[in-house]
Scaffold this motif. Structure first.
Motif, PDB file in Angstrom:
ATOM      1  N   SER A  22     -12.684  -2.994   4.579  1.00 34.57           N
ATOM      2  CA  SER A  22     -12.531  -2.697   3.150  1.00 34.57           C
ATOM      3  C   SER A  22     -12.527  -3.976   2.325  1.00 34.57           C
ATOM      4  O   SER A  22     -13.135  -4.034   1.260  1.00 34.57           O
ATOM      5  N   ALA A  23     -11.847  -4.992   2.814  1.00 35.16           N
ATOM      6  CA  ALA A  23     -11.795  -6.264   2.092  1.00 35.16           C
ATOM      7  C   ALA A  23     -13.166  -6.938   2.077  1.00 35.16           C
ATOM      8  O   ALA A  23     -13.590  -7.469   1.053  1.00 35.16           O
ATOM      9  N   ARG A  24     -13.852  -6.909   3.192  1.00 35.75           N
ATOM     10  CA  ARG A  24     -15.155  -7.577   3.281  1.00 35.75           C
ATOM     11  C   ARG A  24     -16.228  -6.875   2.468  1.00 35.75           C
ATOM     12  O   ARG A  24     -17.185  -7.499   2.017  1.00 35.75           O
ATOM     13  N   ALA A  76     -15.600  -4.936  -0.299  1.00 39.20           N
ATOM     14  CA  ALA A  76     -14.964  -4.465  -1.534  1.00 39.20           C
ATOM     15  C   ALA A  76     -15.944  -4.280  -2.690  1.00 39.20           C
ATOM     16  O   ALA A  76     -15.727  -3.448  -3.564  1.00 39.20           O
ATOM     17  N   GLU A 112       0.846  -1.189   0.000  1.00 43.36           N
ATOM     18  CA  GLU A 112       0.000   0.000   0.000  1.00 43.36           C
ATOM     19  C   GLU A 112       0.878   1.233   0.000  1.00 43.36           C
ATOM     20  O   GLU A 112       1.979   1.224   0.532  1.00 43.36           O
ATOM     21  N   LYS A 171      -9.062  -2.022   7.509  1.00 44.44           N
ATOM     22  CA  LYS A 171      -8.535  -2.793   6.378  1.00 44.44           C
ATOM     23  C   LYS A 171      -9.390  -4.045   6.145  1.00 44.44           C
ATOM     24  O   LYS A 171      -9.731  -4.377   5.014  1.00 44.44           O
ATOM     25  N   ARG A 172      -9.747  -4.724   7.235  1.00 43.57           N
ATOM     26  CA  ARG A 172     -10.617  -5.905   7.111  1.00 43.57           C
ATOM     27  C   ARG A 172     -11.976  -5.508   6.537  1.00 43.57           C
ATOM     28  O   ARG A 172     -12.526  -6.199   5.672  1.00 43.57           O
ATOM     29  N   THR A 214     -18.965  -9.650   2.306  1.00 39.18           N
ATOM     30  CA  THR A 214     -18.406 -10.923   2.735  1.00 39.18           C
ATOM     31  C   THR A 214     -18.354 -10.934   4.260  1.00 39.18           C
ATOM     32  O   THR A 214     -17.892  -9.981   4.866  1.00 39.18           O
TER      33      THR A 214
END
Length: 120
Positions: A99-101, A103, A20, A96-97, A65
């Motif tokens: 954002s991933a979940r 996305a 990043e 961060k988690r 997710t």
């Protein structure tokens, strides 16, 4: 070919790969990159954004997710910002988690980014 003859994009291009990038980047003559840190995080602003984030998670639950874990991440951030000295790394890890979940839901990722900016 001298530096004077090199096309502008190859002389001042920026190539970033992996990981990043967090922070200012300026390229080319007379470029400037500025960071303005305006003091501490506003708990009121963070709480307002977290309220919005919770509403958006509920609205878009089928597109997130692990929605239960996403809600838990929001609760972790909320709990941390209520501390006298919030642990920035805990907040950033939870964001961060999130954002991933989330996305696939750009409006959620946008709010997560706004919260992240408060802690940058």
């Amino acid at each position: 070919m001298t530096n004077e003859e090199t096309p502008m994009d190859s002389r001042y291009g920026v190539h970033i790969s992996g990981g990043e990038v967090s922070g200012p980047i300026a390229v080319g003559p007379h470029s400037r990159a500025t960071v303005n840190n305006l003091g501490g995080t506003s708990p009121g602003e963070a709480a307002r954004l977290l309220d919005r984030l919770e509403r958006l998670l509920a609205e878009h639950e089928s597109d997130v997710t692990e929605p239960a874990r996403a809600r838990r991440d929001v609760a972790d951030v909320r709990q941390e910002i209520e501390q006298a000295d919030p642990d920035r790394s805990r907040v950033m890890d939870a964001l961060k988690r999130l954002s991933a979940r989330a996305a696939e839901v750009s409006v959620i990722v946008e709010v997560v980014g706004q919260i992240r900016e408060l802690f940058a």
